[in-house]
Design a protein around this motif. Structure first.
Motif, PDB file in Angstrom:
ATOM      1  N   MET A   1     -21.221  61.830  -0.395  1.00 39.73           N
ATOM      2  CA  MET A   1     -21.195  61.680  -1.855  1.00 39.73           C
ATOM      3  C   MET A   1     -21.902  60.378  -2.241  1.00 39.73           C
ATOM      4  SD  MET A   1     -17.652  63.163  -3.192  1.00 39.73           S
ATOM      5  CE  MET A   1     -16.832  64.484  -2.280  1.00 39.73           C
ATOM      6  N   ALA A   2     -22.427  60.393  -3.456  1.00 44.91           N
ATOM      7  CA  ALA A   2     -23.257  59.254  -3.829  1.00 44.91           C
ATOM      8  C   ALA A   2     -22.959  58.826  -5.254  1.00 44.91           C
ATOM      9  CB  ALA A   2     -24.726  59.655  -3.682  1.00 44.91           C
ATOM     10  N   ARG A   3     -23.549  57.692  -5.608  1.00 43.68           N
ATOM     11  CA  ARG A   3     -23.349  57.161  -6.952  1.00 43.68           C
ATOM     12  C   ARG A   3     -24.297  57.843  -7.949  1.00 43.68           C
ATOM     13  NH1 ARG A   3     -24.298  50.961  -5.817  1.00 43.68           N
ATOM     14  NH2 ARG A   3     -25.727  51.889  -4.335  1.00 43.68           N
ATOM     15  N   ALA A   4     -23.810  58.053  -9.158  1.00 49.18           N
ATOM     16  CA  ALA A   4     -24.650  58.609 -10.230  1.00 49.18           C
ATOM     17  C   ALA A   4     -23.992  58.289 -11.560  1.00 49.18           C
ATOM     18  CB  ALA A   4     -24.811  60.117 -10.068  1.00 49.18           C
ATOM     19  N   ALA A   5     -24.832  58.194 -12.612  1.00 53.41           N
ATOM     20  CA  ALA A   5     -24.344  57.862 -13.964  1.00 53.41           C
ATOM     21  C   ALA A   5     -24.379  59.114 -14.822  1.00 53.41           C
ATOM     22  CB  ALA A   5     -25.221  56.766 -14.565  1.00 53.41           C
ATOM     23  N   VAL A   6     -23.190  59.538 -15.264  1.00 56.45           N
ATOM     24  CA  VAL A   6     -23.057  60.824 -15.952  1.00 56.45           C
ATOM     25  C   VAL A   6     -22.762  60.607 -17.432  1.00 56.45           C
ATOM     26  CG1 VAL A   6     -21.726  62.978 -16.029  1.00 56.45           C
ATOM     27  CG2 VAL A   6     -22.185  61.872 -13.822  1.00 56.45           C
ATOM     28  N   LEU A   7     -23.480  61.360 -18.286  1.00 58.69           N
ATOM     29  CA  LEU A   7     -23.147  61.402 -19.718  1.00 58.69           C
ATOM     30  C   LEU A   7     -22.314  62.656 -19.960  1.00 58.69           C
ATOM     31  CD1 LEU A   7     -23.582  60.321 -22.656  1.00 58.69           C
ATOM     32  CD2 LEU A   7     -25.485  61.947 -22.815  1.00 58.69           C
ATOM     33  N   HIS A   8     -21.122  62.462 -20.550  1.00 52.72           N
ATOM     34  CA  HIS A   8     -20.250  63.619 -20.797  1.00 52.72           C
ATOM     35  C   HIS A   8     -20.475  64.231 -22.169  1.00 52.72           C
ATOM     36  CE1 HIS A   8     -17.967  63.207 -17.117  1.00 52.72           C
ATOM     37  NE2 HIS A   8     -17.944  61.899 -17.315  1.00 52.72           N
ATOM     38  N   ALA A   9     -20.718  63.392 -23.180  1.00 51.00           N
ATOM     39  CA  ALA A   9     -20.843  63.924 -24.540  1.00 51.00           C
ATOM     40  C   ALA A   9     -21.802  63.071 -25.361  1.00 51.00           C
ATOM     41  CB  ALA A   9     -19.465  63.927 -25.222  1.00 51.00           C
ATOM     42  N   VAL A  10     -22.542  63.735 -26.259  1.00 53.10           N
ATOM     43  CA  VAL A  10     -23.416  63.014 -27.190  1.00 53.10           C
ATOM     44  C   VAL A  10     -22.538  62.071 -28.010  1.00 53.10           C
ATOM     45  CG1 VAL A  10     -24.806  63.303 -29.287  1.00 53.10           C
ATOM     46  CG2 VAL A  10     -25.186  64.801 -27.318  1.00 53.10           C
ATOM     47  N   GLY A  11     -22.997  60.848 -28.156  1.00 56.73           N
ATOM     48  CA  GLY A  11     -22.223  59.865 -28.918  1.00 56.73           C
ATOM     49  C   GLY A  11     -21.471  58.897 -28.027  1.00 56.73           C
ATOM     50  N   ASP A  12     -21.289  59.252 -26.737  1.00 54.42           N
ATOM     51  CA  ASP A  12     -20.656  58.304 -25.817  1.00 54.42           C
ATOM     52  C   ASP A  12     -21.522  57.043 -25.746  1.00 54.42           C
ATOM     53  OD1 ASP A  12     -18.754  60.172 -25.302  1.00 54.42           O
ATOM     54  OD2 ASP A  12     -19.294  60.534 -23.198  1.00 54.42           O
ATOM     55  N   LYS A  13     -20.871  55.900 -25.786  1.00 58.39           N
ATOM     56  CA  LYS A  13     -21.611  54.632 -25.769  1.00 58.39           C
ATOM     57  C   LYS A  13     -21.933  54.185 -24.347  1.00 58.39           C
ATOM     58  CE  LYS A  13     -22.053  53.442 -30.085  1.00 58.39           C
ATOM     59  NZ  LYS A  13     -23.388  53.624 -30.609  1.00 58.39           N
ATOM     60  N   THR A  14     -21.186  54.737 -23.390  1.00 58.95           N
ATOM     61  CA  THR A  14     -21.410  54.323 -22.005  1.00 58.95           C
ATOM     62  C   THR A  14     -21.506  55.559 -21.110  1.00 58.95           C
ATOM     63  OG1 THR A  14     -19.028  54.140 -21.670  1.00 58.95           O
ATOM     64  CG2 THR A  14     -20.199  52.106 -22.204  1.00 58.95           C
ATOM     65  N   LEU A  15     -22.108  55.347 -19.960  1.00 57.70           N
ATOM     66  CA  LEU A  15     -22.188  56.413 -18.964  1.00 57.70           C
ATOM     67  C   LEU A  15     -21.036  56.250 -17.979  1.00 57.70           C
ATOM     68  CD1 LEU A  15     -26.050  56.266 -18.266  1.00 57.70           C
ATOM     69  CD2 LEU A  15     -24.793  57.771 -19.838  1.00 57.70           C
TER      70      LEU A  15
END
Ligand code: PAD
Ligand code: ZN
Length: 362
Positions: free
Chosen positions: A1-15
Motif C-alpha cells: 500500500m502506498a501514500r496518495a492524496a484523495v479528494l472526497h467531495a467538491v468544496g473540501d478545503k483539504t485532501l
C-alpha cells in the motif's frame, strides 16, 4: 500500500492524505509508474472547487514524472527503470483528432477517467478514481502506455514533472497555438506557473514586447526575470497599454481562468490580433465581447488545450531548450515539499504565494 492524496467531495478545503491506496494492476497495454515528483497546478485546485469535473473520490494530481516499475504484456518501447513524464491526455492514435494531427483533442482516455476507478483503498475493490486518469498525488499509478513519455535519465524528476503540464501548456500556447513570429508583440494576463511559461516561450520565440499583467505585484519581478519586458496591474493597465501598444498587441494570452480576464485580454488585442485562452474558467461564467470589434478589428479568440502539444514530439524539444540553457525550469520551482505538506501547498497556491511547488516522493 502506498501514500496518495484523495479528494472526497467538491468544496473540501483539504485532501485526505492516506497511506492505504494502491493502483489497479496494469492491463496488457498499461504501465505502472512510481511517481518521484509531482507539481501542484491550479487545475488541481479547480477540481477541488468544482470548476473542473472529476468522478469522486479521486486521487488528484496530473503534473508528474517517475520511474516505470511494471509493464503490461503488449507494451513496447518502455521498460521497467525508464524515466517518464505523465501525459494527462494520452492520445489513442487512431481517432479523427489523432489522425488530423491534434492529439490534444483526443477524448478516448480522458473519457475513461470518469468511468474507471484507478485505485483501491485498503483491501476494497477499486473505487477511487484518478484526476484525468493519472492521479499523480500518489506514490504509484497505473496509466496507459500511451500516457507516458520517455525522458532522458539525467533530467531531474522535478523538472520532468513540470514538463507534464505547466511547461507544455505555456510553451505550446506560444509555439503551437500562436505560432509566434519573431518581433511580435505579446501581452500575458496572469503570471502564475503557466503564465510564466507563456512569457518564457514568448521570449524564446523572439517576441519584441512582452507585457505581464497581474494584480499581484509580487509576481512582477519574477515575470521580468522570465522575459517580460514590462508589467502592469489591472489598475495601471490602460496607461501602460496607451504608452506601450496604443494599437493593441498581436497575441494576448489569458492564463488566469476567469471570464473577466478573457475580457481584459480581448481589450488588449489589436486589429488582426488574437486572444489565446489558456486558463480554465468556471463554465457558469459568461464572456462579453464587442461583436462589432470582433469583425471590424479582425480579432480571433481561441482556446488552447494542453498548449496544443503532441507531447511525444514536444517534450524532447523542450528538453533540448533546457539543455541549451534557454529554458529555465529551476526558477519555476518555488518550493520542494514532502507529501505530508501537500495541503499546505494547496493553501499557498490559493493565496497566490507560489509559482510551482513540487512534491518529491523519496
Ligand atoms: P496560478 O494560480 O499559478 O496563477 C494564476 C495567476 O493569475 C496568479 O498570479 C494571479 O495573481 C493571477 N490573476 C488572478 N486574477 C487575475 C486577473 N483578473 N487578471 C490578471 N491576472 C490575474 O495558476 P496556473 O498558472 O497554475 O494556472 C492558470 C490557469 O491555467 C488555470 O485556470 C489552470 O486551470 C489553467 C490551465 N490550463 C491548461 C490548459 O490545458 N489550457 C493546463 C494547465 C492549467
Ligand atoms: Zn496542470
Amino acid at each position: 500500500m502506498a501514500r496518495a492524496a484523495v479528494l472526497h467531495a467538491v468544496g473540501d478545503k483539504t485532501l485526505d492524505l492516506r497511506d492505504d491506496i494502491t493502483p489497479i494492476d496494469p492491463g496488457p497495454d498499461d504501465v505502472r509508474v512510481r511517481i518521484r515528483a509531482t507539481g501542484v497546478c491550479h487545475s488541481d485546485l479547480s477540481v477541488m472547487t468544482g470548476v473542473l469535473p472529476a468522478t469522486l473520490p479521486a486521487v488528484l494530481g496530473h503534473e508528474g514524472a517517475g520511474e516505470v516499475v511494471a509493464v503490461g504484456d503488449r507494451v513496447t518501447g518502455i521498460r521497467p527503470g525508464d524515466h517518464v513524464v505523465i501525459n494527462w491526455t494520452p492520445n489513442c492514435g487512431v481517432c479523427g483528432y489523432c489522425d488530423s494531427g491534434r492529439p490534444y483533442l483526443c477524448t478516448v482516455f480522458v473519457g475513461r477517467a470518469f468511468r474507471d476507478a484507478k485505485f483501491r483503498q485498503g483491501d476494497a475493490d477499486p473505487g477511487v478514481y484518478a484526476m484525468a486518469g493519472c492521479g499523480t498525488f500518489a506514490e504509484e499509478i497505473t496509466v496507459p502506455r500511451l500516457g507516458v513519455i520517455k525522458i532522458a535519465d539525467d533530467v531531474p524528476f522535478e523538472y520532468a514533472a513540470l514538463l507534464g503540464c505547466g511547461l507544455p501548456t505555456g510553451l505550446g500556447a506560444v509555439f503551437n497555438t500562436a505560432a509566434l513570429r519573431p518581433g511580435a508583440t505579446v501581452a500575458v494576463v496572469g503570471a502564475g506557473g503557466v503564465g510564466l511559461s507563456v512569457i518564457q516561450g514568448a521570449r524564446i520565440a523572439g517576441a519584441s514586447t512582452i507585457l505581464a499583467v497581474d494584480p499581484n505585484t509580487a509576481k512582477h519581478p519574477t515575470a521580468l526575470d522570465f522575459g517580460a519586458t514590462h508589467t502592469a496591474t489591472l489598475d495601471d493597465l490602460a496607461d501602460v497599454k496607451a504608452e506601450l501598444a496604443p494599437r493593441g498587441f498581436d497575441h494576448v494570452f489569458e492564463v488566469v481562468g476567469r471570464a473577466a480576464a478573457i475580457e481584459t485580454a480581448y481589450g488588449l488585442a489589436g486589429r488582426g490580433g488574437e486572444v489565446i485562452v489558456v486558463g480554465v474558467a468556471p463554465g457558469s461564467e459568461k464572456v462579453t465581447l464587442n461583436p462589432f470589434q470582433l469583425v471590424f478589428d479582425g480579432k480571433t479568440v481561441k482556446g488552447s488545450l494542453y498548449g496544443e502539444c503532441d507531447l511525444v514530439r514536444d517534450v524532447p524539444r523542450f528538453v533540448n531548450l533546457w539543455r541549451a540553457g534557454r529554458l529555465d525550469i529551476e526558477r519555476l520551482i518555488t518550493r520542494r515539499i514532502r507529501f505530508e505538506e501537500l495541503n499546505d501547498a494547496i493553501a499557498t497556491l490559493e493565496r497566490g504565494e507560489a509559482i510551482r511547488q513540487v512534491v518529491l516522493f523519496d
